[in-house]
Design an enzyme around this catalytic site. Structure first.
Site, PDB file in Angstrom:
ATOM      1  N   GLY A  13      17.234 -20.983   1.631  1.00 24.47           N
ATOM      2  CA  GLY A  13      16.114 -20.292   0.973  1.00 24.47           C
ATOM      3  C   GLY A  13      15.741 -20.975  -0.329  1.00 24.47           C
ATOM      4  O   GLY A  13      15.515 -20.317  -1.347  1.00 24.47           O
ATOM      5  N   ARG A  39       9.402 -23.032   4.756  1.00 26.78           N
ATOM      6  CA  ARG A  39       8.097 -23.600   4.390  1.00 26.78           C
ATOM      7  C   ARG A  39       8.233 -25.093   4.105  1.00 26.78           C
ATOM      8  O   ARG A  39       8.708 -25.506   3.044  1.00 26.78           O
ATOM      9  CB  ARG A  39       7.543 -22.848   3.181  1.00 26.78           C
ATOM     10  CG  ARG A  39       7.204 -21.407   3.536  1.00 26.78           C
ATOM     11  CD  ARG A  39       6.873 -20.553   2.357  1.00 26.78           C
ATOM     12  NE  ARG A  39       8.039 -20.152   1.588  1.00 26.78           N
ATOM     13  CZ  ARG A  39       8.040 -19.194   0.674  1.00 26.78           C
ATOM     14  NH1 ARG A  39       6.929 -18.547   0.397  1.00 26.78           N
ATOM     15  NH2 ARG A  39       9.134 -18.878   0.016  1.00 26.78           N
ATOM     16  N   ASP A  64      14.115 -21.583  10.646  1.00 31.73           N
ATOM     17  CA  ASP A  64      14.142 -20.143  10.384  1.00 31.73           C
ATOM     18  C   ASP A  64      15.562 -19.634  10.638  1.00 31.73           C
ATOM     19  O   ASP A  64      16.010 -19.534  11.775  1.00 31.73           O
ATOM     20  CB  ASP A  64      13.135 -19.455  11.321  1.00 31.73           C
ATOM     21  CG  ASP A  64      13.035 -17.974  11.051  1.00 31.73           C
ATOM     22  OD1 ASP A  64      13.902 -17.430  10.329  1.00 31.73           O
ATOM     23  OD2 ASP A  64      12.085 -17.354  11.567  1.00 31.73           O
ATOM     24  N   ASN A  91      21.726 -18.242  -0.218  1.00 29.15           N
ATOM     25  CA  ASN A  91      20.738 -17.544  -1.043  1.00 29.15           C
ATOM     26  C   ASN A  91      19.654 -16.862  -0.210  1.00 29.15           C
ATOM     27  O   ASN A  91      19.098 -15.855  -0.629  1.00 29.15           O
ATOM     28  CB  ASN A  91      20.103 -18.551  -2.012  1.00 29.15           C
ATOM     29  CG  ASN A  91      18.805 -18.040  -2.575  1.00 29.15           C
ATOM     30  OD1 ASN A  91      18.802 -17.149  -3.431  1.00 29.15           O
ATOM     31  ND2 ASN A  91      17.679 -18.546  -2.087  1.00 29.15           N
ATOM     32  N   TYR A 157      18.381  -2.339   3.473  1.00 30.92           N
ATOM     33  CA  TYR A 157      18.574  -3.477   2.559  1.00 30.92           C
ATOM     34  C   TYR A 157      19.939  -3.352   1.864  1.00 30.92           C
ATOM     35  O   TYR A 157      20.705  -4.322   1.806  1.00 30.92           O
ATOM     36  CB  TYR A 157      17.445  -3.541   1.515  1.00 30.92           C
ATOM     37  CG  TYR A 157      17.688  -4.622   0.483  1.00 30.92           C
ATOM     38  CD1 TYR A 157      17.671  -5.965   0.852  1.00 30.92           C
ATOM     39  CD2 TYR A 157      17.981  -4.302  -0.844  1.00 30.92           C
ATOM     40  CE1 TYR A 157      17.922  -6.956  -0.083  1.00 30.92           C
ATOM     41  CE2 TYR A 157      18.228  -5.292  -1.783  1.00 30.92           C
ATOM     42  CZ  TYR A 157      18.207  -6.615  -1.394  1.00 30.92           C
ATOM     43  OH  TYR A 157      18.468  -7.611  -2.314  1.00 30.92           O
ATOM     44  N   LYS A 161      23.385  -5.824   1.910  1.00 31.43           N
ATOM     45  CA  LYS A 161      24.049  -6.395   0.735  1.00 31.43           C
ATOM     46  C   LYS A 161      25.484  -5.873   0.606  1.00 31.43           C
ATOM     47  O   LYS A 161      26.349  -6.569   0.074  1.00 31.43           O
ATOM     48  CB  LYS A 161      23.227  -6.123  -0.533  1.00 31.43           C
ATOM     49  CG  LYS A 161      21.900  -6.901  -0.540  1.00 31.43           C
ATOM     50  CD  LYS A 161      22.130  -8.410  -0.444  1.00 31.43           C
ATOM     51  CE  LYS A 161      20.857  -9.226  -0.426  1.00 31.43           C
ATOM     52  NZ  LYS A 161      21.083 -10.678  -0.406  1.00 31.43           N
ATOM     53  N   VAL A 190      15.269  -9.009 -10.648  1.00 29.87           N
ATOM     54  CA  VAL A 190      14.913 -10.400 -10.958  1.00 29.87           C
ATOM     55  C   VAL A 190      13.452 -10.579 -10.551  1.00 29.87           C
ATOM     56  O   VAL A 190      13.079 -10.204  -9.443  1.00 29.87           O
ATOM     57  CB  VAL A 190      15.769 -11.407 -10.150  1.00 29.87           C
ATOM     58  CG1 VAL A 190      15.481 -12.836 -10.596  1.00 29.87           C
ATOM     59  CG2 VAL A 190      17.245 -11.088 -10.249  1.00 29.87           C
ATOM     60  N   THR A 192      10.916 -12.488  -8.974  1.00 27.22           N
ATOM     61  CA  THR A 192      10.628 -13.617  -8.078  1.00 27.22           C
ATOM     62  C   THR A 192       9.612 -13.089  -7.064  1.00 27.22           C
ATOM     63  O   THR A 192       8.967 -12.081  -7.317  1.00 27.22           O
ATOM     64  CB  THR A 192      11.911 -14.053  -7.323  1.00 27.22           C
ATOM     65  OG1 THR A 192      12.411 -12.908  -6.613  1.00 27.22           O
ATOM     66  CG2 THR A 192      12.990 -14.560  -8.267  1.00 27.22           C
ATOM     67  N   PHE A 194      10.510 -11.641  -4.596  1.00 25.80           N
ATOM     68  CA  PHE A 194      11.284 -10.575  -3.956  1.00 25.80           C
ATOM     69  C   PHE A 194      10.489  -9.265  -3.790  1.00 25.80           C
ATOM     70  O   PHE A 194      10.371  -8.729  -2.687  1.00 25.80           O
ATOM     71  CB  PHE A 194      12.559 -10.332  -4.789  1.00 25.80           C
ATOM     72  CG  PHE A 194      13.419  -9.216  -4.289  1.00 25.80           C
ATOM     73  CD1 PHE A 194      14.387  -9.449  -3.313  1.00 25.80           C
ATOM     74  CD2 PHE A 194      13.281  -7.924  -4.776  1.00 25.80           C
ATOM     75  CE1 PHE A 194      15.190  -8.410  -2.849  1.00 25.80           C
ATOM     76  CE2 PHE A 194      14.073  -6.887  -4.309  1.00 25.80           C
ATOM     77  CZ  PHE A 194      15.030  -7.129  -3.344  1.00 25.80           C
TER      78      PHE A 194
HETATM   79  C1  8X3 Z   1      17.640  -6.872  -5.712  1.00 29.15           C
HETATM   80  C2  8X3 Z   1      17.956  -5.935  -6.804  1.00 29.15           C
HETATM   81  O1  8X3 Z   1      17.770  -3.590  -7.738  1.00 29.15           O
HETATM   82  O2  8X3 Z   1      16.006  -4.312  -6.236  1.00 29.15           O
HETATM   83  O3  8X3 Z   1      18.648  -7.042  -4.820  1.00 29.15           O
HETATM   84  O4  8X3 Z   1      18.171  -3.797  -5.361  1.00 29.15           O
HETATM   85  S1  8X3 Z   1      17.443  -4.343  -6.487  1.00 29.15           S
END
Ligand code: 8X3
Length: 255
Positions: A13, A39, A64, A91, A157, A161, A190, A192, A194
């Site tokens: 990534g 990409r 991918d 990552n 999610y 994690k 963070v 990004t 994200f």
């Molecule tokens: C990203 C941080 O706080 O959005 O993994 O879960 S949070």
């Protein structure tokens, strides 16, 4: 401290965010790189930029990670190079969707499980036997504060994690005595791509950071670099990093 010059690192990534920041910071230490991502154009640009700026070699692999056959076949072709890997930075990954459990999309769940967990497993499974043979290596997994604390609209999610944390612990247990370090980096907010991927909406993503100062990709890359540079007998097992404006997954200060 460990001198990383001349080592070889693979970063998944690497086309944006923390992965890209790690690529530049490691290159600055003289680390040769294998960068992976989906990409192609971005991978090529990053390769060129790094090779122009630093005296390191960069190999890019476009695939991918969520596609098992594609990933395993491609990595198979690079076994020779992968057998010499000193550092693996897992990552790639992200959050897709931010809805309550019963309203979230099964496709989003599958993407997160396929990349955040299965992708990490495929690549790590391939690399670990070589690290064992070489009796050295450092695996850095990008976990999250979501791997410790579960919050509303984030169940799957958070589950992925939590899996990253469990896999990191399992690896440490199974690799004990092999001189292989495993670090789980667990960032909070963070800024990004994200949030944009999570909310699928730029405005909603930007609103998340309103009135507060989030971490940057470089902040996290610096922490990763610090972990890598510790003397060989020191393993930073876990690192929880929040912005100063965030006390927990439930508490954010906004001015
Ligand atoms: C990203 C941080 O706080 O959005 O993994 O879960 S949070």
């Amino acid at each position: 401290m460990t001198d990383l010059k001349g080592q070889l690192a693979l970063i998944t990534g690497a086309t944006s965010g923390i992965g890209k920041a790690c690529a530049f910071q490691l290159a600055g230490e003289g680390v040769n790189l294998i960068l992976t991502g989906r990409r192609e154009g971005r991978l090529d640009e990053i390769k060129k930029e790094i090779e122009d700026k630093f005296k390191v070699g960069v190999c890019v692999l476009c695939f991918d990670l969520s596609k098992k056959e594609e990933t395993l076949n491609l990595l198979e072709d690079y076994r020779d190079r992968l057998s010499k890997l000193d550092i693996l930075i897992n990552n790639a990954g992200g959050a897709h969707g931010a809805d309550p459990f019963d309203k979230s999309s099964i496709e989003d769940w599958e993407i997160m499980i396929d990349i955040n967990i299965k992708g990490l497993l495929y690549i790590t499974r391939l690399v670990v036997p070589y690290m064992k043979e070489n009796k050295s290596g450092h695996i850095v997994n990008l976990g999250s504060v979501a791997g410790r604390w579960v919050y509303p609209n984030g169940s799957v999610y958070c589950a992925t994690k939590h899996a990253v944390k469990a896999i990191s612990e399992g690896l440490r247990a199974d690799l004990l005595g092999q001189n292989i370090r495993v670090t789980n980096i667990e960032p909070g907010m963070v800024k990004t791509e994200f949030a944009e991927v999570r909310f699928k909406d730029k405005e909603q993503a930007n609103a998340i950071y309103k009135g507060m100062t989030p971490l940057t990709a470089n902040d996290i890359a610096e922490s990763i670099l610090w972990s890598l540079k510790q003397p060989g007998h020191v393993n930073i097992q876990e690192m929880v990093i929040f912005p100063t404006d965030q006390a927990s997954v439930f508490q954010v200060h906004r001015s």
